[in-house]
Design a protein around this motif. Structure first.
Motif, PDB file in Angstrom:
ATOM      1  N   ARG A 267       0.834  -1.208   0.000  1.00  0.00           N
ATOM      2  CA  ARG A 267       0.000   0.000   0.000  1.00  0.00           C
ATOM      3  C   ARG A 267       0.867   1.256   0.000  1.00  0.00           C
ATOM      4  O   ARG A 267       0.611   2.218  -0.738  1.00  0.00           O
ATOM      5  N   GLN A 270       2.546   1.455  -3.427  1.00  0.00           N
ATOM      6  CA  GLN A 270       1.625   1.325  -4.563  1.00  0.00           C
ATOM      7  C   GLN A 270       2.077   0.205  -5.514  1.00  0.00           C
ATOM      8  O   GLN A 270       2.203   0.393  -6.726  1.00  0.00           O
ATOM      9  N   ASP A 298      -6.648  -8.204   2.107  1.00  0.00           N
ATOM     10  CA  ASP A 298      -6.036  -6.943   1.686  1.00  0.00           C
ATOM     11  C   ASP A 298      -5.338  -7.046   0.334  1.00  0.00           C
ATOM     12  O   ASP A 298      -4.808  -6.046  -0.158  1.00  0.00           O
ATOM     13  N   ASP A 300      -4.551  -7.511  -3.725  1.00  0.00           N
ATOM     14  CA  ASP A 300      -5.141  -7.114  -5.007  1.00  0.00           C
ATOM     15  C   ASP A 300      -5.624  -8.328  -5.786  1.00  0.00           C
ATOM     16  O   ASP A 300      -6.517  -8.210  -6.629  1.00  0.00           O
TER      17      ASP A 300
END
Length: 498
Positions: A267, A270, A298, A300
């Motif tokens: 996070r 990125q 959490d 992607d």
């Protein structure tokens, strides 16, 4: 040429009565054969030549056809006589589950329908049922998005997610221009990550040198500090980190990476966070799942394998993504000969396949048959049985417990006179001894385990994803392995006759 009076005879055609009779006989044969599996060996010591002879696989293609009744009966008998049975209660090798009976019947039904689940128009019911199956899988493991698709297995599920990460990370049109001459992309994975990542890097054109292998800590989990350093070094060198892979249940030992900390780094920087949960993600469904397992929510993207801990017949993998458009950006093309309704779900836009089989039915049926509570019970039972096995191994004077996590236990045989001996020669001998023990166990058919290497020590590895396994089966492991170990140790230490 055919005319109005021409009656076509197709050698593969069957009338309804014949199909019904053959199907009933085959089901009866399979029921009897499956009922006998727990009472026979896990596998038989056969050479490739033995199998070819037993199944008559060396002859030429026959010119004339064969009576289907005899053909089906003889083939079923032959296959069950020459196969390894992952449905055997003492099959502990690899991460291959027994097929759920309703899944077997589901494959039968799916084959009869023969839907092509590439586009909605070709498989409307199958498409909608797969979409629900994917949503249910996400719900079961606590993943917040039910977007994804079913694929052949863990390798392909991870590959699909990596392609989605590549498309999301590139600041140029990577699908048109490729990776040549662009900012080098870098992937991060621990040294315990499954080999799917090498295959994916190879197929995608990055090359395996694009993988940064992150060291593990003493407990075999990714070293988060080393990950952070590697990312900083690559950014400083002008490379673009595009994916970090965390593992939820490693193939060798079942350990779960520090997914919470990895998610935080991703996070912050990125970077796409992917979890390879092909084996262990389903344990996130348990009420006592660890915080790291729950942190796969959490990610992607997540890869899971219904043909592992959902006990689906092979093949069934699943790729899940957080962003509903991530897979379309990575895979969708619309050449002129496709005229599908954009409002309908077309799985051809979510993955690499155009023609896709109806994999979802066997998974969907089993989810409905057992329910979420049933699956939580079976997964918890597998883990408890693995822990019971570990306790018996730890108490045995000739066995050394190495690791236990989720439903995987690793251990080795150590003769009494070598307990606590740490010199290199004894270590080499123990590796050679346990290699020979594994070979003997796999050939003997009494139980089936695989192997792992733990800090340079060759280990026997038992994985339980098997709803047929009982307490008696796991309690028997220590005695069987120790007896085989004593026998082979004696053979290896006996000097050859003059």
């Amino acid at each position: 040429m055919p005319n109005d009076t021409y009656a076509r005879h197709a050698p593969l055609a069957m009338d309804a009565a014949t199909f019904s009779a053959l199907g009933h006989r085959l089901v009866d044969d399979l029921a009897a054969l499956l009922a006998g599996v727990p009472h026979g060996p896990v596998t038989r010591d056969r050479s490739p030549a033995d199998v070819r002879r037993a199944l008559d696989l060396s002859g030429p293609l026959p010119e004339d056809g064969t009576d289907p009744s005899a053909l089906l009966h003889d083939t079923a008998q032959g296959l069950f006589g020459q196969s390894l049975f992952n449905a055997h209660p003492r099959f502990f090798g690899y991460i291959t589950a027994p097929p759920s009976p309703i899944g077997v019947l589901g494959d039968f039904l799916a084959s009869a329908l023969n839907a092509n689940v590439g586009s909605w128009v070709l498989g409307p019911a199958a498409t909608e049922l797969e979409a629900q199956t994917v949503r249910w899988i996400a719900q079961l493991i606590g993943y917040p998005s039910g977007d994804g698709l079913l694929v052949s297995g863990g390798n392909m599920a991870n590959f699909v997610c990596l392609i989605a990460a590549r498309a999301a990370a590139a600041t140029w049109d990577i699908r048109a221009e490729g990776i040549a001459g662009a900012q080098p992309l870098v992937a991060y994975a621990s040294k315990e990550t499954h080999t799917w990542i090498q295959k994916s890097a190879d197929i995608c054109g990055f090359g395996t040198n694009a993988i940064r292998w992150i060291d593990t800590t003493a407990d075999l989990r990714m070293d988060v500090a080393a990950l952070r350093r590697a990312i900083d070094e690559d950014i400083a060198a002008g490379r673009r980190p595009f994916i970090v892979v965390g593992t939820a249940g490693s193939v060798s030992t079942g350990v779960v990476d520090p997914l919470r900390e990895i998610a935080a780094i991703c996070r912050e920087r990125q970077i796409w966070f992917h979890v390879d949960g092909a084996y262990g993600a389903f344990a996130a469904a348990l009420p006592d799942a660890s915080a790291d397992l729950r942190a796969l929510a959490d990610a992607d993207s997540v890869a899971v394998d219904p043909h592992k801990w959902l006990y689906a017949p092979l093949e069934a993998g699943c790729a899940l993504v957080r962003d509903p458009e991530a897979l379309r950006r990575a895979f969708s093309y619309h050449p002129p000969y496709y005229h599908f309704d954009e409002q309908a779900l077309n799985f051809v836009d979510r993955g690499p396949q155009n023609s896709r089989g109806f994999r979802a039915l066997k998974v969907w049926l089993a989810l409905r048959h057992a329910g979420a509570a049933g699956y939580r019970q079976m997964i918890a039972d597998d883990i408890a049985l693995a822990q019971t096995m570990a306790r018996h191994i730890e108490r045995h004077p000739e066995l050394e417990l190495l690791t236990q996590a989720l439903s995987i236990t690793t251990f080795r045989y150590v003769p009494a006179d070598l307990r606590g001996v740490g010199d290199a020669s004894s270590g080499d001998y123990l590796n050679r001894l346990n290699t020979a023990i594994l070979d003997a166990l796999q050939r003997g058919g009494e139980l089936f385990v695989s192997n792992a290497v733990i800090a340079g020590r060759y280990a026997l590895r038992a994985c339980i994803v098997n709803f047929h396994t009982t307490v008696a089966d796991v309690e028997a492991v220590a005695g069987i392995v120790a007896a085989k170990g004593r026998q082979i140790d004696g053979q290896l230490r006996t000097p050859p006759a003059a």
